[in-house]
Scaffold this motif. Structure first.
Motif, PDB file in Angstrom:
ATOM      1  N   ILE A   1       0.817  -1.214   0.000  1.00 14.60           N
ATOM      2  CA  ILE A   1       0.000   0.000   0.000  1.00 14.60           C
ATOM      3  C   ILE A   1       0.856   1.272   0.000  1.00 14.60           C
ATOM      4  N   LEU A   2       2.178   1.108  -0.024  1.00 13.57           N
ATOM      5  CA  LEU A   2       3.098   2.237   0.015  1.00 13.57           C
ATOM      6  C   LEU A   2       3.590   2.560  -1.386  1.00 13.57           C
TER       7      LEU A   2
ATOM      8  N   ILE B   1       2.481   8.470   6.503  1.00 15.88           N
ATOM      9  CA  ILE B   1       1.384   7.540   6.234  1.00 15.88           C
ATOM     10  C   ILE B   1       0.109   7.926   6.986  1.00 15.88           C
ATOM     11  N   GLY B   2      -0.027   9.192   7.354  1.00 16.16           N
ATOM     12  CA  GLY B   2      -1.192   9.636   8.118  1.00 16.16           C
ATOM     13  C   GLY B   2      -2.399   9.918   7.240  1.00 16.16           C
TER      14      GLY B   2
ATOM     15  N   LEU C   1       0.379   6.656  -0.450  1.00 16.32           N
ATOM     16  CA  LEU C   1      -0.299   5.619   0.333  1.00 16.32           C
ATOM     17  C   LEU C   1      -1.559   5.227  -0.419  1.00 16.32           C
ATOM     18  N   LYS C   2      -1.585   3.996  -0.905  1.00 19.43           N
ATOM     19  CA  LYS C   2      -2.644   3.575  -1.823  1.00 19.43           C
ATOM     20  C   LYS C   2      -3.983   3.358  -1.154  1.00 19.43           C
TER      21      LYS C   2
ATOM     22  N   PHE D   1      10.977  -1.823   0.221  1.00 19.26           N
ATOM     23  CA  PHE D   1      10.125  -1.572   1.388  1.00 19.26           C
ATOM     24  C   PHE D   1       8.697  -1.963   1.041  1.00 19.26           C
ATOM     25  N   LYS D   2       8.032  -2.658   1.938  1.00 19.96           N
ATOM     26  CA  LYS D   2       6.669  -3.117   1.661  1.00 19.96           C
ATOM     27  C   LYS D   2       5.809  -2.974   2.917  1.00 19.96           C
ATOM     28  N   VAL D   3       4.614  -2.424   2.747  1.00 16.64           N
ATOM     29  CA  VAL D   3       3.631  -2.337   3.826  1.00 16.64           C
ATOM     30  C   VAL D   3       2.348  -2.996   3.314  1.00 16.64           C
TER      31      VAL D   3
END
Length: 198
Positions: free
Chosen positions: A8-9, A73-74, A82-83, A189-191
């Motif tokens: 989602i990043l 990411i707020g 931020l998807k 990097f993965k969220v």
């Protein structure tokens, strides 16, 4: 939103973006640089940057110093950063690759949270709920994968009151090397949202 296995990043893997887009997406409180493989060199073994990139052709270098690199990411982040929005109760799987320039150093992944209702808007939670992981990197110049699960919300709470971040920069994923000025490289990097709080 429903849990997802997708990242989602935005600009997280460091690929498909200009140097300036990457640096804008990864603001830092210390010097950083974008590392790219030279597309004119057809044999990766001949490119001096090959060891500095985990996969693809681009990585982020934290040159040196004390401070942190972050992702905002707020609330109200643009979808390029931020998807999908993050809510209290969401469970995030965060993973990335790091290559330390010095051995036996600790990488800390944590959150920063801003809210006007706290005594100081950037005050850190007293219960360490903002610490996601602390990982000792034993070897220098070797890629290490870090993965952690974080439940959002406790790190938004102050004196038992939930204070959701209002703006994109009011909630941050932060990375720092603890008690050292040694630099490092970040890549891939993965969220992922693995459980939804809403």
């Amino acid at each position: 939103m429903a849990p997802t296995a997708a990242n989602i990043l935005g600009f997280a893997d460091m690929e498909d973006a200009t140097d300036q887009q990457i640096l804008n997406a990864w603001p830092a409180k210390l010097p950083t640089a974008v590392i790219r493989l030279d597309p004119s060199i057809t044999d990766p073994a001949l490119d001096p940057n090959t060891p500095l990139v985990h996969s693809g052709s681009t990585a982020l270098e934290v040159v040196e110093g004390r401070g942190f690199v972050m992702r905002q990411i707020g609330g109200d982040c643009p979808t390029s950063r931020l998807k999908e929005p993050i809510s209290a109760g969401d469970q995030l799987r965060i993973s990335f690759w790091v290559r330390m320039k010095a051995a036996n150093k600790i990488i800390v992944l944590y959150t920063g949270h801003y809210h006007e209702s706290k005594p100081k808007p950037w005050a850190i939670q007293r219960d360490d709920s903002n610490i996601i992981s602390r990982t000792r990197i034993n070897k220098a110049n070797e890629w290490t994968r870090i993965e952690a699960i974080h439940t959002v919300g406790d790190d938004w709470t102050w004196d038992s009151e939930l204070l959701p971040p209002e703006k994109c920069n009011h909630y941050q994923l932060r990375i720092r090397a603890d008690a050292t000025t040694a630099g490092y490289y970040l890549d891939d990097f993965k969220v992922e949202k693995v459980a939804s709080g809403s």
